[in-house]
Design a protein around this motif. Structure first.
Motif, PDB file in Angstrom:
ATOM      1  N   ARG A  76     -28.136 -17.845  19.007  1.00 43.35           N
ATOM      2  CA  ARG A  76     -28.428 -18.990  18.129  1.00 43.35           C
ATOM      3  C   ARG A  76     -29.938 -19.195  17.951  1.00 43.35           C
ATOM      4  NH1 ARG A  76     -23.898 -22.056  17.124  1.00 43.35           N
ATOM      5  NH2 ARG A  76     -22.067 -21.535  18.381  1.00 43.35           N
ATOM      6  N   ILE A  77     -30.634 -18.079  17.841  1.00 38.91           N
ATOM      7  CA  ILE A  77     -32.077 -18.115  17.608  1.00 38.91           C
ATOM      8  C   ILE A  77     -32.327 -17.840  16.130  1.00 38.91           C
ATOM      9  CG2 ILE A  77     -34.277 -16.969  18.119  1.00 38.91           C
ATOM     10  CD1 ILE A  77     -33.129 -16.311  20.882  1.00 38.91           C
ATOM     11  N   PRO A  78     -33.170 -18.620  15.464  1.00 39.50           N
ATOM     12  CA  PRO A  78     -33.474 -18.311  14.068  1.00 39.50           C
ATOM     13  C   PRO A  78     -34.161 -16.958  13.963  1.00 39.50           C
ATOM     14  CG  PRO A  78     -34.948 -20.025  14.906  1.00 39.50           C
ATOM     15  CD  PRO A  78     -33.887 -19.830  15.941  1.00 39.50           C
ATOM     16  N   TRP A  79     -33.810 -16.221  12.936  1.00 36.82           N
ATOM     17  CA  TRP A  79     -34.361 -14.878  12.778  1.00 36.82           C
ATOM     18  C   TRP A  79     -34.539 -14.540  11.308  1.00 36.82           C
ATOM     19  CZ3 TRP A  79     -31.312 -11.109  10.320  1.00 36.82           C
ATOM     20  CH2 TRP A  79     -29.953 -11.423  10.180  1.00 36.82           C
ATOM     21  N   ALA A  80     -35.330 -13.515  11.055  1.00 32.69           N
ATOM     22  CA  ALA A  80     -35.558 -13.053   9.694  1.00 32.69           C
ATOM     23  C   ALA A  80     -35.688 -11.535   9.718  1.00 32.69           C
ATOM     24  CB  ALA A  80     -36.820 -13.686   9.112  1.00 32.69           C
ATOM     25  N   ALA A  81     -35.487 -10.924   8.564  1.00 32.56           N
ATOM     26  CA  ALA A  81     -35.554  -9.464   8.481  1.00 32.56           C
ATOM     27  C   ALA A  81     -36.177  -9.031   7.164  1.00 32.56           C
ATOM     28  CB  ALA A  81     -34.161  -8.855   8.629  1.00 32.56           C
ATOM     29  N   VAL A  82     -36.814  -7.874   7.190  1.00 32.43           N
ATOM     30  CA  VAL A  82     -37.247  -7.181   5.989  1.00 32.43           C
ATOM     31  C   VAL A  82     -36.607  -5.793   6.008  1.00 32.43           C
ATOM     32  CG1 VAL A  82     -39.424  -8.428   5.742  1.00 32.43           C
ATOM     33  CG2 VAL A  82     -39.346  -6.351   7.144  1.00 32.43           C
ATOM     34  N   LEU A  83     -36.697  -5.093   4.886  1.00 32.05           N
ATOM     35  CA  LEU A  83     -36.061  -3.786   4.768  1.00 32.05           C
ATOM     36  C   LEU A  83     -37.053  -2.663   5.044  1.00 32.05           C
ATOM     37  CD1 LEU A  83     -33.896  -4.289   1.549  1.00 32.05           C
ATOM     38  CD2 LEU A  83     -33.281  -4.705   3.950  1.00 32.05           C
ATOM     39  N   GLY A  84     -36.516  -1.546   5.562  1.00 30.41           N
ATOM     40  CA  GLY A  84     -37.296  -0.338   5.754  1.00 30.41           C
ATOM     41  C   GLY A  84     -36.935   0.695   4.704  1.00 30.41           C
ATOM     42  N   ASN A  85     -37.127   1.955   5.015  1.00 33.50           N
ATOM     43  CA  ASN A  85     -36.807   3.007   4.060  1.00 33.50           C
ATOM     44  C   ASN A  85     -35.448   3.650   4.302  1.00 33.50           C
ATOM     45  OD1 ASN A  85     -38.618   3.945   6.336  1.00 33.50           O
ATOM     46  ND2 ASN A  85     -37.875   5.934   5.654  1.00 33.50           N
ATOM     47  N   HIS A  86     -34.732   3.231   5.364  1.00 31.36           N
ATOM     48  CA  HIS A  86     -33.422   3.814   5.650  1.00 31.36           C
ATOM     49  C   HIS A  86     -32.259   2.830   5.507  1.00 31.36           C
ATOM     50  CE1 HIS A  86     -34.915   7.674   6.869  1.00 31.36           C
ATOM     51  NE2 HIS A  86     -35.638   7.189   7.874  1.00 31.36           N
ATOM     52  N   ASP A  87     -32.527   1.552   5.383  1.00 30.60           N
ATOM     53  CA  ASP A  87     -31.451   0.556   5.378  1.00 30.60           C
ATOM     54  C   ASP A  87     -30.447   0.766   4.258  1.00 30.60           C
ATOM     55  OD1 ASP A  87     -32.223  -1.486   7.554  1.00 30.60           O
ATOM     56  OD2 ASP A  87     -34.082  -1.262   6.434  1.00 30.60           O
ATOM     57  N   GLN A  88     -30.896   1.253   3.104  1.00 31.12           N
ATOM     58  CA  GLN A  88     -30.052   1.351   1.923  1.00 31.12           C
ATOM     59  C   GLN A  88     -29.375   2.714   1.773  1.00 31.12           C
ATOM     60  OE1 GLN A  88     -33.331   1.700   1.894  1.00 31.12           O
ATOM     61  NE2 GLN A  88     -33.404   3.752   1.040  1.00 31.12           N
ATOM     62  N   GLU A  89     -29.434   3.570   2.761  1.00 26.95           N
ATOM     63  CA  GLU A  89     -28.915   4.931   2.620  1.00 26.95           C
ATOM     64  C   GLU A  89     -27.437   5.060   2.987  1.00 26.95           C
ATOM     65  OE1 GLU A  89     -33.134   7.295   3.419  1.00 26.95           O
ATOM     66  OE2 GLU A  89     -31.722   7.018   5.077  1.00 26.95           O
ATOM     67  N   GLY A  90     -26.761   3.929   3.154  1.00 27.57           N
ATOM     68  CA  GLY A  90     -25.351   3.956   3.510  1.00 27.57           C
ATOM     69  C   GLY A  90     -24.453   3.497   2.378  1.00 27.57           C
ATOM     70  N   THR A  91     -23.565   2.560   2.689  1.00 26.87           N
ATOM     71  CA  THR A  91     -22.545   2.124   1.731  1.00 26.87           C
ATOM     72  C   THR A  91     -22.983   0.945   0.875  1.00 26.87           C
ATOM     73  OG1 THR A  91     -21.538   0.720   3.434  1.00 26.87           O
ATOM     74  CG2 THR A  91     -20.672   2.954   3.210  1.00 26.87           C
ATOM     75  N   LEU A  92     -24.197   0.446   1.059  1.00 25.18           N
ATOM     76  CA  LEU A  92     -24.707  -0.665   0.262  1.00 25.18           C
ATOM     77  C   LEU A  92     -26.045  -0.289  -0.367  1.00 25.18           C
ATOM     78  CD1 LEU A  92     -24.029  -3.743   2.599  1.00 25.18           C
ATOM     79  CD2 LEU A  92     -22.832  -3.198   0.478  1.00 25.18           C
ATOM     80  N   SER A  93     -26.272  -0.822  -1.561  1.00 23.37           N
ATOM     81  CA  SER A  93     -27.566  -0.636  -2.214  1.00 23.37           C
ATOM     82  C   SER A  93     -28.631  -1.437  -1.470  1.00 23.37           C
ATOM     83  CB  SER A  93     -27.496  -1.113  -3.661  1.00 23.37           C
ATOM     84  OG  SER A  93     -27.315  -2.530  -3.692  1.00 23.37           O
ATOM     85  N   ARG A  94     -29.874  -1.236  -1.857  1.00 28.43           N
ATOM     86  CA  ARG A  94     -30.960  -1.989  -1.229  1.00 28.43           C
ATOM     87  C   ARG A  94     -30.765  -3.490  -1.451  1.00 28.43           C
ATOM     88  NH1 ARG A  94     -35.324  -0.061   1.130  1.00 28.43           N
ATOM     89  NH2 ARG A  94     -37.212  -1.322   1.310  1.00 28.43           N
ATOM     90  N   GLU A  95     -30.415  -3.864  -2.664  1.00 26.06           N
ATOM     91  CA  GLU A  95     -30.138  -5.271  -2.944  1.00 26.06           C
ATOM     92  C   GLU A  95     -28.924  -5.748  -2.151  1.00 26.06           C
ATOM     93  OE1 GLU A  95     -29.355  -8.284  -6.740  1.00 26.06           O
ATOM     94  OE2 GLU A  95     -29.332  -6.109  -7.029  1.00 26.06           O
ATOM     95  N   GLY A  96     -27.912  -4.906  -2.062  1.00 29.13           N
ATOM     96  CA  GLY A  96     -26.711  -5.278  -1.324  1.00 29.13           C
ATOM     97  C   GLY A  96     -26.977  -5.492   0.149  1.00 29.13           C
ATOM     98  N   VAL A  97     -27.835  -4.669   0.725  1.00 24.17           N
ATOM     99  CA  VAL A  97     -28.199  -4.825   2.134  1.00 24.17           C
ATOM    100  C   VAL A  97     -28.880  -6.170   2.360  1.00 24.17           C
ATOM    101  CG1 VAL A  97     -29.721  -3.982   3.958  1.00 24.17           C
ATOM    102  CG2 VAL A  97     -28.344  -2.372   2.655  1.00 24.17           C
ATOM    103  N   MET A  98     -29.833  -6.508   1.488  1.00 24.07           N
ATOM    104  CA  MET A  98     -30.571  -7.758   1.675  1.00 24.07           C
ATOM    105  C   MET A  98     -29.669  -8.957   1.448  1.00 24.07           C
ATOM    106  SD  MET A  98     -33.570  -8.394   2.790  1.00 24.07           S
ATOM    107  CE  MET A  98     -33.992 -10.030   3.426  1.00 24.07           C
ATOM    108  N   LYS A  99     -28.774  -8.868   0.488  1.00 20.43           N
ATOM    109  CA  LYS A  99     -27.838  -9.969   0.251  1.00 20.43           C
ATOM    110  C   LYS A  99     -26.946 -10.183   1.469  1.00 20.43           C
ATOM    111  CE  LYS A  99     -27.501 -10.115  -4.794  1.00 20.43           C
ATOM    112  NZ  LYS A  99     -26.608  -9.903  -5.973  1.00 20.43           N
TER     113      LYS A  99
END
Length: 408
Positions: free
Chosen positions: A149-172
């Motif tokens: 229950r700790i607040p957190w945030a994330a940004v994208l790298g160059n590998h996050d979108q290489e699976g089953t979701l687009s880059r936008e889909g990953v961030m959403k």
């Protein structure tokens, strides 16, 4: 970054002209009232589908009653499918049974040891190519922060979108997870490159004169994945539209900080988080940084000028990136500390015998003449190794109102 497919920058940078910074975009943005992204605004922008984990956002980030705000940086988890995903670059004695679950255990250990106020995941959170289901991989990767229950945030790298979701889909998907303060993009700006450009404000101690004022500003940007320009090889970079957003947001925060109540004489300190290091990081050597450099700097092969934008803004004290897993140093250039988090994840490439690590940053407040808490007086950092004792190393002062240097 993936070691086997790393694309190294050329020695000559191609300079991007920022002089003509999309006049129409500038006029449109300047006409808007930039409201720094806060939790209540984040909730209003959620769609019903994004509440799939019954998100319960925090009312506001703020300093604790001890006068500190502690941030844990987690860089390059490269999470995939959990127990079935093997570790890379570990000692022979560590291979048996080593998996993504070692990454999960390391996060739990860091949370227990440091008790951070906030966690930032700086990209390549999952390794999409090896993940059967990107959404499930993200759920597992961020699970320790959510469970704590700790607040957190994330940004994208160059590998996050290489699976089953687009880059936008990953961030959403990230934006919809529980306890996250991550945002898809500024709601006031419809023309901006990338996904995951946003800022967060950290208020003063409850009951202090700065309770309703942001005294520490956090910026998050999408540094892209790979170049989309055929003539320019290599990794992505922070685009002019993102730089314009940063400049306008920084200026608005500065005006607010220097206005009543408790008007200050200069900007509140700012920290910036993204994945791919800036080309300027290559200017450091062992004589002017704290930590180690064990691989080439994996920046873009063009210099988009974002470092100049950071210097011109005047509020940013440190930048934190990932991407190059076996670099973990901080070096100061033109008054700004450029820092690596150090490789965290066990499914990411590393160096056998060189422990995975995490970076901790603590901003501390000064005492007022009346004995209460005032504004930020210093920003310190250290790293912890995933060894038996979670050994702390390389403590240093990144910024203070008096000096910077190693912690004695």
């Amino acid at each position: 970054m993936e070691r086997a497919t790393m694309v190294r920058p050329s020695s000559t940078f191609v300079k991007i002209n920022k002089k003509k910074l999309w006049v129409s975009l500038a006029i449109a943005v300047l006409s808007l009232c930039f409201v720094p992204i806060n939790v209540s605004a984040a909730v209003r922008r959620q769609t019903p589908q994004q509440h799939h984990l019954s998100r319960k956002p925090f009312s506001k980030l703020r300093f604790g009653r001890n006068g500190e705000f502690k941030i844990l940086q987690v860089a390059d988890m490269h999470y995939a499918d959990g127990k079935t995903t093997p570790c890379e670059d570990v000692l022979p004695s560590q291979v048996d049974g080593c998996s993504d679950l070692n990454t999960t255990a390391f996060i739990h250990r860091m949370i227990e040891a440091e008790k951070p106020n906030f966690i930032v995941f700086t990209g390549d959170n999952i390794y999409g190519f090896d993940s059967k289901d990107s959404a499930k991989s993200m759920d597992a990767a961020f699970a320790p922060a959510i469970a704590a229950r700790i607040p957190w945030a994330a940004v994208l790298g160059n590998h996050d979108q290489e699976g089953t979701l687009s880059r936008e889909g990953v961030m959403k998907h990230i934006v919809g997870l529980n306890h996250t303060l991550s945002q898809l993009n500024p709601s006031e700006l419809h023309v901006i490159d990338g996904f995951g450009n946003y800022n967060l404000e950290v208020g003063g101690v409850e009951g202090s004169g700065f309770v309703n004022k942001s005294i520490l500003n956090l910026y998050f940007l999408d540094s892209g994945d790979y170049s989309t320009v055929p003539a320019i090889p290599g990794y992505g970079w922070i685009k002019p539209s993102q730089q314009l957003w940063f400049q306008l947001t920084s200026a608005k925060l500065r005006r607010a900080y220097m206005s009543p109540p408790n008007a200050q004489k200069s900007s509140a300190p700012g920290l910036v988080y993204f994945h791919i290091p800036l080309p300027e990081v290559a200017s450091f050597d062992s004589t002017n940084f704290t930590g180690v450099r064990q691989e080439d700097i994996g920046s873009a092969s063009v210099n988009s000028g974002f470092f100049t934008s950071l210097v011109e803004a005047g509020d940013v004290k440190a930048v934190f990136t990932g991407h190059d897993h076996v670099n973990d140093f901080c070096g100061q250039l033109t008054g700004i500390q450029l820092c690596y988090g150090g490789g965290f994840g066990y499914h990411a490439y590393g160096k056998a015998g060189w422990p995975r690590r995490a970076r901790v940053v603590v901003a501390s407040l000064e005492k007022t003449e009346e004995g209460g808490w005032g504004t930020v007086k210093s920003i310190k950092t250290w790293k912890r190794l995933d060894d038996k004792h979670l050994t702390a190393i390389d403590g240093e002062v990144l910024w203070s109102k008096k000096h910077t240097g190693k912690v004695e």
